[in-house]
Design an enzyme around this catalytic site. Structure first.
Site, PDB file in Angstrom:
ATOM      1  N   GLU A  39      20.635  -1.790 -20.108  1.00  9.70           N
ATOM      2  CA  GLU A  39      19.606  -2.746 -19.711  1.00  9.70           C
ATOM      3  C   GLU A  39      19.780  -3.964 -20.618  1.00  9.70           C
ATOM      4  OE1 GLU A  39      15.530  -1.456 -20.083  1.00  9.70           O
ATOM      5  OE2 GLU A  39      14.803  -3.414 -19.401  1.00  9.70           O
TER       6      GLU A  39
ATOM      7  N   ARG B 258      21.648  12.037 -27.315  1.00 13.73           N
ATOM      8  CA  ARG B 258      21.908  10.704 -27.831  1.00 13.73           C
ATOM      9  C   ARG B 258      22.296  10.780 -29.298  1.00 13.73           C
ATOM     10  NH1 ARG B 258      18.364   6.292 -27.599  1.00 13.73           N
ATOM     11  NH2 ARG B 258      18.083   6.687 -25.412  1.00 13.73           N
TER      12      ARG B 258
ATOM     13  N   LYS C 297      16.118  -0.192 -29.185  1.00 17.03           N
ATOM     14  CA  LYS C 297      16.216  -1.645 -29.099  1.00 17.03           C
ATOM     15  C   LYS C 297      14.882  -2.311 -29.421  1.00 17.03           C
ATOM     16  CE  LYS C 297      18.501  -1.289 -25.182  1.00 17.03           C
ATOM     17  NZ  LYS C 297      19.123  -1.631 -23.891  1.00 17.03           N
TER      18      LYS C 297
HETATM   19  P1  ATP Z   1      17.286   2.199 -26.562  1.00 17.82           P
HETATM   20  O1  ATP Z   1      16.443   3.428 -26.564  1.00 17.82           O
HETATM   21  O2  ATP Z   1      18.111   1.999 -27.768  1.00 17.82           O
HETATM   22  O3  ATP Z   1      16.536   0.979 -26.166  1.00 17.82           O
HETATM   23  P2  ATP Z   1      18.187   2.589 -23.937  1.00 17.82           P
HETATM   24  O4  ATP Z   1      18.538   3.949 -23.506  1.00 17.82           O
HETATM   25  O5  ATP Z   1      16.907   2.036 -23.449  1.00 17.82           O
HETATM   26  O6  ATP Z   1      18.371   2.492 -25.471  1.00 17.82           O
HETATM   27  P3  ATP Z   1      20.031   1.306 -22.231  1.00 17.82           P
HETATM   28  O7  ATP Z   1      20.492  -0.088 -22.246  1.00 17.82           O
HETATM   29  O8  ATP Z   1      19.213   1.770 -21.105  1.00 17.82           O
HETATM   30  O9  ATP Z   1      19.305   1.556 -23.587  1.00 17.82           O
HETATM   31  O10 ATP Z   1      21.272   2.284 -22.442  1.00 17.82           O
HETATM   32  C1  ATP Z   1      22.486   2.193 -21.734  1.00 17.82           C
HETATM   33  C2  ATP Z   1      23.181   3.514 -21.803  1.00 17.82           C
HETATM   34  O11 ATP Z   1      23.432   3.875 -23.145  1.00 17.82           O
HETATM   35  C3  ATP Z   1      22.313   4.601 -21.207  1.00 17.82           C
HETATM   36  O12 ATP Z   1      23.114   5.409 -20.379  1.00 17.82           O
HETATM   37  C4  ATP Z   1      21.813   5.355 -22.403  1.00 17.82           C
HETATM   38  O13 ATP Z   1      21.597   6.690 -22.082  1.00 17.82           O
HETATM   39  C5  ATP Z   1      22.938   5.157 -23.412  1.00 17.82           C
HETATM   40  N1  ATP Z   1      22.418   5.231 -24.779  1.00 17.82           N
HETATM   41  C6  ATP Z   1      21.421   4.504 -25.312  1.00 17.82           C
HETATM   42  N2  ATP Z   1      21.170   4.876 -26.586  1.00 17.82           N
HETATM   43  C7  ATP Z   1      22.041   5.870 -26.860  1.00 17.82           C
HETATM   44  C8  ATP Z   1      22.284   6.682 -28.016  1.00 17.82           C
HETATM   45  N3  ATP Z   1      21.577   6.542 -29.137  1.00 17.82           N
HETATM   46  N4  ATP Z   1      23.262   7.609 -27.934  1.00 17.82           N
HETATM   47  C9  ATP Z   1      23.991   7.753 -26.808  1.00 17.82           C
HETATM   48  N5  ATP Z   1      23.807   7.029 -25.707  1.00 17.82           N
HETATM   49  C10 ATP Z   1      22.857   6.097 -25.714  1.00 17.82           C
HETATM   50 MG    MG Z   2      16.837   2.474 -21.185  1.00 20.20          MG
END
Ligand code: ATP
Ligand code: MG
Length: 565
Positions: free
Chosen positions: A37, A262, A272
């Site tokens: 995102e 994760r 984020k």
């Molecule tokens: P955050 O919680 O850091 O805001 P998010 O999951 O909202 O992360 P996205 O931009 O939606 O962020 O993530 C893009 C991809 O990266 C998704 O498939 C998510 O599952 C993966 N991802 C995000 N954080 C992690 C992590 N700490 N370890 C592994 N994969 C991750």
């Molecule tokens: Mg997300």
């Protein structure tokens, strides 16, 4: 990517894919995607997902898309889109011509919503967000049905079209899936599919005033792109039944979703939302501050893409949440830089040394090894002269027992040069601070070895004063003092968990002249001090700025040893 790196160790996801390939479930296709995102910069956790998705595509002759899940115009920006693309490329991955945006599917998603309405599986609700929360029930109690749940198909179609036309205020109406208000899984209790939002979207501008929720977008986007394996993190396990429901009721292509744990790191916040707070509250200089766990921060800190890929491979993929010690990440970059970073001499806190018996105008060009780990990297010449700088820490006037470096009356080796002996200490009359050492060198010990076999207990690095370059050096340490800052950072204030010493800036450092040609981003080992890189943003001709990547002390090796005992 080179041959050696091309096949990764097995894990449960790879086993599933291999099984699917054996049974021909997807006609031999493997198609993954990385779906960020664009509401912030990518961090090291995303790197795990990028390496997994692109790595699997590469290893199984498949494809991997880059798709921006851009469904929330309130939080998303073009700057983030650009930074994400730069970071994925920097990590070493290529999406070819498969760059997609969920917003490209807005029209299709709208059609999907109409189908569910026509089939009596979606309805427009007038409850407020707060009421919807109250009606939702809890894990122990079923939810209550909205009084608007049984609107006719015609009424729903009419209202939804008018939502799109901009007839209703924000928050006054939503479109919900009509599933089951008593479902044990709360995600199935008539989740919201669309909300009214008068916000300008970075890509669709003001074309839309209703936006699909992430839950109504993600699975269908994977479906539209023909993804075979939708790899996502564990928190989406509970959403899978909902994604299944949407895909089944829309009667469209249905990818297989697989969840994995994760990445969490000690001394690091990863979400984020929290990283944005660190930026907005000014605890760091920006998303690319070298203390940030973002890929742009790590890059600026001196991390190599290879070391991050290697880290992601070695931590593996599992179904169980865990926290990796940040010392392991540091170990990986140290290992990589040890192999390829040229060694140079730099004095961070200079102390003047005058060699009383060295001829005034003489300059010797001494040969120094560029990397003892790699002979092919050759040697270079380092100038030596009467006045030198050594590290302030390498001298003590009254040394305690275990201090073997320079002290009055003591002899040490200057690396690649000579044995020198300290005869006198000059102090500032007012402050009493040591400002200069008067030493003699032994001309017989050129190269650092005494023909009579006499030994010294320390070898110091040094820089010739008249040849030295001046530089600013930033010593970075962990941003957080606490091992597990995530919980503490949930409160309103980071203050209590931040490390007050995470950045020390030294402005009077002295470097050997070979660094004249150092370019932004270059990575080096400062002998005895650590790995450093030329700051890509602040360094320019005439103003050298270095960032410390890591020290030479490998705490991970120690942790691992302790674990084995
Ligand atoms: P955050 O919680 O850091 O805001 P998010 O999951 O909202 O992360 P996205 O931009 O939606 O962020 O993530 C893009 C991809 O990266 C998704 O498939 C998510 O599952 C993966 N991802 C995000 N954080 C992690 C992590 N700490 N370890 C592994 N994969 C991750
Ligand atoms: Mg997300």
């Amino acid at each position: 990517m080179n041959e050696k790196e091309s096949k990764s160790p097995s894990n449960f996801i790879r086993s599933i894919i291999e099984e699917d390939l054996r049974t021909g479930r997807w006609e031999g296709r493997v198609h993954t995607r990385f779906p960020p995102e664009p509401n912030g910069f990518l961090h090291i956790g995303h790197a795990k997902s990028i390496c997994l998705n692109f790595g699997i595509a590469a290893d199984y002759n498949g494809l991997c898309n880059l798709r921006f899940d851009d469904t929330n115009p309130l939080k998303e920006e073009q700057t983030y889109i650009d930074a994400i693309m730069e970071d994925v490329r920097w990590l070493g991955f290529d999406w070819g011509d498969r760059l997609y945006y969920a917003s490209d599917y807005f029209e299709q998603l709208y059609e999907y919503a109409l189908k569910l309405i026509r089939d009596g599986k979606a309805y427009v609700d007038d409850l407020s967000a707060e009421q919807i929360r109250q009606y939702r029930g809890t894990l122990k109690e079923p939810g209550r049905e909205s009084p608007y749940r049984n609107r006719s198909v015609e009424e729903n179609l009419d209202l939804f079209e008018r939502m799109r036309a901009g007839e209703f205020e924000e928050g006054s109406k939503v479109l919900r899936a009509r599933i089951d208000m008593a479902a044990p899984n709360l995600n199935l209790r008539d989740p919201v599919m669309y909300r009214v939002l008068y916000a300008t979207h970075p890509r669709t501008g003001d074309r839309w005033c209703i936006y699909p929720t992430y839950d109504f977008t993600h699975g269908q986007s994977d479906s539209i792109e023909g993804i075979t394996h939708s790899l996502c993190t564990l928190e989406f396990e509970d959403h899978r039944p909902l994604y299944d429901w949407f895909l089944d009721n829309l009667e469209i292509y249905h990818p297989r979703q697989i969840e994995f744990a994760r990445l969490n790191l000690t001394r690091t916040v990863m979400s984020k939302r929290k990283l944005l707070r660190l930026v907005e509250e000014g605890h760091v200089s920006g998303w690319d501050d070298p203390r940030m766990p973002t890929l742009s921060g790590l890059r600026r800190r001196g991390y190599t893409p290879e070391s991050i890929r290697n880290f992601c491979e070695r931590i593996g993929i599992s179904k169980k949440d865990s926290t990796v010690d940040i010392a392991f990440l540091e170990h990986c970059v140290r290992e990589d830089l040890n192999r390829r970073a040229p060694r140079v001499m730099a004095v961070l806190r200079p102390l003047r040394v005058v060699l009383e018996n060295y001829p005034e105008d003489r300059v010797e060009e001494l040969e120094a090894v560029n990397n003892p780990e790699d002979e092919a990297m050759g040697t270079r010449k380092v100038p030596f002269s009467k006045v030198l700088y050594i590290e302030r820490d390498d001298f003590m006037e009254e040394p305690p027992k275990k201090f073997y470096r320079l002290a009055p009356g003591r002899e040490v080796r200057l690396r690649y040069a000579y044995y020198v002996k300290c005869n006198d200490v000059i102090k500032d009359e007012n402050t009493g601070q040591v400002v200069e050492l008067r030493c003699t060198y032994d001309p017989e010990t050129r190269g650092g070895w005494a023909p009579d076999g006499r030994k010294v207990k320390a070898t110091l690095h040094w820089v010739s004063a008249r040849h030295a370059l001046s530089a600013e050096v930033r010593l970075y340490d962990h941003l957080f003092a606490s091992d597990h800052p995530e919980e503490a950072a949930d409160g309103t204030d980071f203050g209590s968990v931040l490390n007050p010493d995470s950045l020390e800036t030294l402005t009077d450092c002295k470097l050997e002249p070979s660094l004249e040609s150092a370019k932004p981003g270059d990575r080096l080992q400062f002998e005895r001090l650590g790995y450093f890189c030329v700051d890509p943003l602040d360094s320019r001709p005439g103003r050298l700025v270095f960032n410390r990547t890591v020290t030479l002390r490998d705490t991970w090796a120690k942790i691992r040893k302790a674990g084995k005992k």
